[in-house]
Design a protein around this motif. Structure first.
Motif, PDB file in Angstrom:
ATOM      1  N   LYS A   2       0.813  -1.209   0.000  1.00  0.00           N
ATOM      2  CA  LYS A   2       0.000   0.000   0.000  1.00  0.00           C
ATOM      3  C   LYS A   2       0.844   1.254   0.000  1.00  0.00           C
ATOM      4  N   PHE A   3       1.919   1.224   0.755  1.00  0.00           N
ATOM      5  CA  PHE A   3       2.771   2.411   0.838  1.00  0.00           C
ATOM      6  C   PHE A   3       3.290   2.797  -0.538  1.00  0.00           C
ATOM      7  N   ARG A   4       3.720   1.805  -1.295  1.00  0.00           N
ATOM      8  CA  ARG A   4       4.232   2.084  -2.636  1.00  0.00           C
ATOM      9  C   ARG A   4       3.135   2.646  -3.532  1.00  0.00           C
ATOM     10  N   LYS A   5       1.907   2.141  -3.364  1.00  0.00           N
ATOM     11  CA  LYS A   5       0.810   2.635  -4.180  1.00  0.00           C
ATOM     12  C   LYS A   5       0.523   4.088  -3.858  1.00  0.00           C
ATOM     13  N   MET A   6       0.500   4.428  -2.576  1.00  0.00           N
ATOM     14  CA  MET A   6       0.294   5.810  -2.178  1.00  0.00           C
ATOM     15  C   MET A   6       1.366   6.709  -2.762  1.00  0.00           C
ATOM     16  N   SER A  23       1.299  21.159  -5.733  1.00  0.00           N
ATOM     17  CA  SER A  23       1.120  20.002  -4.870  1.00  0.00           C
ATOM     18  C   SER A  23      -0.283  20.003  -4.300  1.00  0.00           C
ATOM     19  N   SER A  24      -1.284  19.682  -5.160  1.00  0.00           N
ATOM     20  CA  SER A  24      -2.662  19.619  -4.713  1.00  0.00           C
ATOM     21  C   SER A  24      -3.164  18.193  -4.813  1.00  0.00           C
ATOM     22  N   SER A  25      -3.892  17.760  -3.796  1.00  0.00           N
ATOM     23  CA  SER A  25      -4.488  16.437  -3.812  1.00  0.00           C
ATOM     24  C   SER A  25      -5.458  16.340  -2.658  1.00  0.00           C
ATOM     25  N   PRO A  26      -6.275  15.262  -2.590  1.00  0.00           N
ATOM     26  CA  PRO A  26      -7.156  15.093  -1.445  1.00  0.00           C
ATOM     27  C   PRO A  26      -6.400  15.033  -0.129  1.00  0.00           C
ATOM     28  N   ASN A  27      -5.100  14.783  -0.160  1.00  0.00           N
ATOM     29  CA  ASN A  27      -4.308  14.706   1.061  1.00  0.00           C
ATOM     30  C   ASN A  27      -3.918  16.068   1.595  1.00  0.00           C
ATOM     31  N   GLU A 217      -0.865   4.477   6.907  1.00  0.00           N
ATOM     32  CA  GLU A 217      -1.806   5.040   5.944  1.00  0.00           C
ATOM     33  C   GLU A 217      -3.179   4.436   6.166  1.00  0.00           C
ATOM     34  N   ASP A 218      -4.220   5.164   5.758  1.00  0.00           N
ATOM     35  CA  ASP A 218      -5.570   4.627   5.868  1.00  0.00           C
ATOM     36  C   ASP A 218      -5.946   3.879   4.594  1.00  0.00           C
ATOM     37  N   LYS A 219      -7.190   3.497   4.461  1.00  0.00           N
ATOM     38  CA  LYS A 219      -7.615   2.695   3.312  1.00  0.00           C
ATOM     39  C   LYS A 219      -7.590   3.483   2.004  1.00  0.00           C
ATOM     40  N   GLN A 220      -7.566   4.800   2.116  1.00  0.00           N
ATOM     41  CA  GLN A 220      -7.460   5.645   0.917  1.00  0.00           C
ATOM     42  C   GLN A 220      -6.007   6.051   0.662  1.00  0.00           C
ATOM     43  N   TYR A 221      -5.067   5.398   1.365  1.00  0.00           N
ATOM     44  CA  TYR A 221      -3.621   5.630   1.199  1.00  0.00           C
ATOM     45  C   TYR A 221      -3.189   7.017   1.662  1.00  0.00           C
ATOM     46  N   ARG A 222      -3.962   7.611   2.543  1.00  0.00           N
ATOM     47  CA  ARG A 222      -3.584   8.897   3.116  1.00  0.00           C
ATOM     48  C   ARG A 222      -2.716   8.680   4.352  1.00  0.00           C
ATOM     49  N   PRO A 223      -1.726   9.531   4.566  1.00  0.00           N
ATOM     50  CA  PRO A 223      -0.834   9.338   5.707  1.00  0.00           C
ATOM     51  C   PRO A 223      -1.559   9.548   7.037  1.00  0.00           C
ATOM     52  N   ILE A 224      -1.282   8.672   7.989  1.00  0.00           N
ATOM     53  CA  ILE A 224      -1.828   8.760   9.342  1.00  0.00           C
ATOM     54  C   ILE A 224      -0.763   8.287  10.319  1.00  0.00           C
ATOM     55  N   LEU A 225      -1.006   8.489  11.595  1.00  0.00           N
ATOM     56  CA  LEU A 225      -0.114   7.937  12.607  1.00  0.00           C
ATOM     57  C   LEU A 225      -0.326   6.432  12.729  1.00  0.00           C
ATOM     58  N   PRO A 226       0.735   5.679  12.989  1.00  0.00           N
ATOM     59  CA  PRO A 226       0.564   4.245  13.195  1.00  0.00           C
ATOM     60  C   PRO A 226      -0.191   3.959  14.491  1.00  0.00           C
ATOM     61  N   ARG A 227      -0.724   2.766  14.592  1.00  0.00           N
ATOM     62  CA  ARG A 227      -1.480   2.371  15.770  1.00  0.00           C
ATOM     63  C   ARG A 227      -0.604   2.485  17.025  1.00  0.00           C
ATOM     64  N   GLY A 228      -1.184   3.044  18.065  1.00  0.00           N
ATOM     65  CA  GLY A 228      -0.457   3.175  19.315  1.00  0.00           C
ATOM     66  C   GLY A 228       0.304   4.474  19.474  1.00  0.00           C
ATOM     67  N   ARG A 229       0.373   5.277  18.426  1.00  0.00           N
ATOM     68  CA  ARG A 229       1.075   6.562  18.498  1.00  0.00           C
ATOM     69  C   ARG A 229       0.062   7.701  18.555  1.00  0.00           C
ATOM     70  N   THR A 244      10.388  22.324   6.190  1.00  0.00           N
ATOM     71  CA  THR A 244      10.531  21.731   4.860  1.00  0.00           C
ATOM     72  C   THR A 244       9.336  22.092   3.987  1.00  0.00           C
ATOM     73  N   THR A 245       9.402  21.727   2.715  1.00  0.00           N
ATOM     74  CA  THR A 245       8.246  21.820   1.825  1.00  0.00           C
ATOM     75  C   THR A 245       7.667  20.437   1.536  1.00  0.00           C
ATOM     76  N   GLN A 246       8.152  19.424   2.209  1.00  0.00           N
ATOM     77  CA  GLN A 246       7.715  18.051   1.950  1.00  0.00           C
ATOM     78  C   GLN A 246       6.492  17.714   2.785  1.00  0.00           C
ATOM     79  N   LYS A 247       5.346  17.695   2.138  1.00  0.00           N
ATOM     80  CA  LYS A 247       4.096  17.338   2.791  1.00  0.00           C
ATOM     81  C   LYS A 247       3.963  15.818   2.853  1.00  0.00           C
ATOM     82  N   ALA A 248       3.477  15.310   3.949  1.00  0.00           N
ATOM     83  CA  ALA A 248       3.332  13.863   4.129  1.00  0.00           C
ATOM     84  C   ALA A 248       2.511  13.255   2.994  1.00  0.00           C
ATOM     85  N   GLY A 249       3.036  12.178   2.391  1.00  0.00           N
ATOM     86  CA  GLY A 249       2.337  11.493   1.318  1.00  0.00           C
ATOM     87  C   GLY A 249       2.599  12.054  -0.067  1.00  0.00           C
TER      88      GLY A 249
END
Length: 273
Positions: A2-6, A23-27, A217-229, A244-249
C-alpha cells in the motif's frame, strides 16, 4: 504494498494537477484555524505578551496574536555565529551578508534535490518539545527562487514537522506529525515573511486541527499515525525538528530553489497547561 501505491499516486497527483509545479491532492492539509499565521512582508516582530484573537492567513506581523498566557521562555537561532544547532549539508550554507538582519541560512539547489529542508536535533530544542507546555514556533523566510522547471514559478507549503526515528513501522523511515506554517513562492520583489504556529496542547491524544500524522496510511492511502502513536507521544519522543516543503504522502520533482531562513524561535509557556 500500500505504501508504494500511495507513493505513486502522490507523484502522479503532483505532476498531473500542477504541471510538475504544484502540490494539490485530497491529502492536502488545511491551514490550522486560529492557530497559525503568515505575516505580510515585514521584519521579525516580538510575540504579543497579552491574549488576542487567533488569526489565520495574511496579516500584519504586529497584529498577530495567540490566545495563550505570558510569559514565555525561548530557544532561538539568529545565525549570528554560524549554523547555531541547525543542519549544515551540501545544500544548506551560512550567508554572512543576507538576513533579517544578516546573517541567515540559505538552501540553494539548481535541480539537484527534491525539497528544501532545515533541521535540528539539538538537545536544547528537543527539551522544549518535551516540556508539556503550550508552544509557539516562528521563522522568517525569504524565497528568491522556487520552481520545478527553470523560468517557472511555483508555490509550495512550508511545513513544520516533528520526527521520531525510533523503531518506525516498515517501510517508513520515521513517525512524525506535521502542519503547514504558510506558503513559499518566488515573488517579483523578494521580501522576508514571518510565519508562526501556536500549539495549544502538546499533551493531546488526537491530532489537532490542521495537523497530519505520518508512519502509516488509511484505506485511501492517506498518511496517518501508526497504531499506538499519538500527537503527544510523537512530540515527547521527537528526535528532530524539520522546516521543509515536503508534505506527508507527497513526492516532488527536482527543485530549483534559493530560500533563506532566519530568526527561528520556539517559545514555551512558563506555566503548565
Amino acid at each position: 504494498m500500500k505504501f508504494r501505491k500511495m507513493y505513486c499516486l502522490s507523484l502522479l497527483s503532483v505532476f498531473a494537477l500542477s504541471g510538475c509545479g504544484g502540490s494539490s491532492s485530497p491529502n492536502a492539509m488545511s491551514t490550522p484555524s486560529a492557530v497559525s499565521a503568515e505575516s505580510a512582508p515585514a521584519a521579525a516582530s516580538a510575540l504579543p505578551a497579552t491574549a488576542a484573537s487567533g488569526v489565520s492567513g495574511n496579516t500584519s506581523a504586529n497584529s498577530v496574536g495567540f490566545p495563550v498566557p505570558a510569559p514565555y521562555e525561548s530557544v532561538s537561532s539568529t545565525f549570528s555565529n554560524g549554523f547555531e544547532d541547525w543542519n549544515q549539508t551540501a545544500f544548506v550554507t551560512w550567508i554572512k551578508n543576507e538576513g533579517n538582519p544578516a546573517p541567515s541560512l540559505n538552501f540553494y539547489s539548481l535541480g539537484y534535490t527534491f525539497d528544501p529542508f532545515f533541521t535540528t536535533n539539538a538537545d536544547k530544542w528537543l527539551k522544549v518539545l518535551k516540556s508539556n507546555r503550550q508552544l509557539i514556533f516562528s521563522v522568517d523566510v525569504l524565497t528568491k527562487q522556487l520552481s520545478f522547471l527553470p523560468g517557472n514559478r511555483d508555490v509550495l507549503p512550508l511545513i513544520l514537522e516533528f520526527r521520531d526515528y525510533k523503531n518506525p513501522p516498515v517501510p517508513y523511515p520515521y513517525v512524525s506529525v506535521q502542519t503547514q506554517l504558510g506558503t513559499v513562492q518566488e515573488d517579483d520583489v523578494p521580501a522576508w515573511k514571518t510565519m508562526r504556529i501556536f500549539i495549544n496542547d502538546t499533551q493531546s491524544k488526537t491530532l489537532p486541527k490542521g495537523w497530519v500524522g505520518y508512519g502509516a496510511e488509511d484505506k485511501q492511502y492517506r498518511p496517518i499515525l501508526p497504531r499506538g502513536r499519538t500527537f503527544a507521544n510523537v512530540i515527547a519522543n521527537a528526535d528532530e525538528i524539520v522546516v521543509t516543503t515536503q508534505k506527508a504522502g507527497f513526492y516532488h520533482g527536482l527543485l530549483y530553489a534559493d530560500i533563506n531562513i532566519d530568526n527561528i524561535k520556539l517559545d514555551k509557556a512558563v506555566t503548565t497547561q
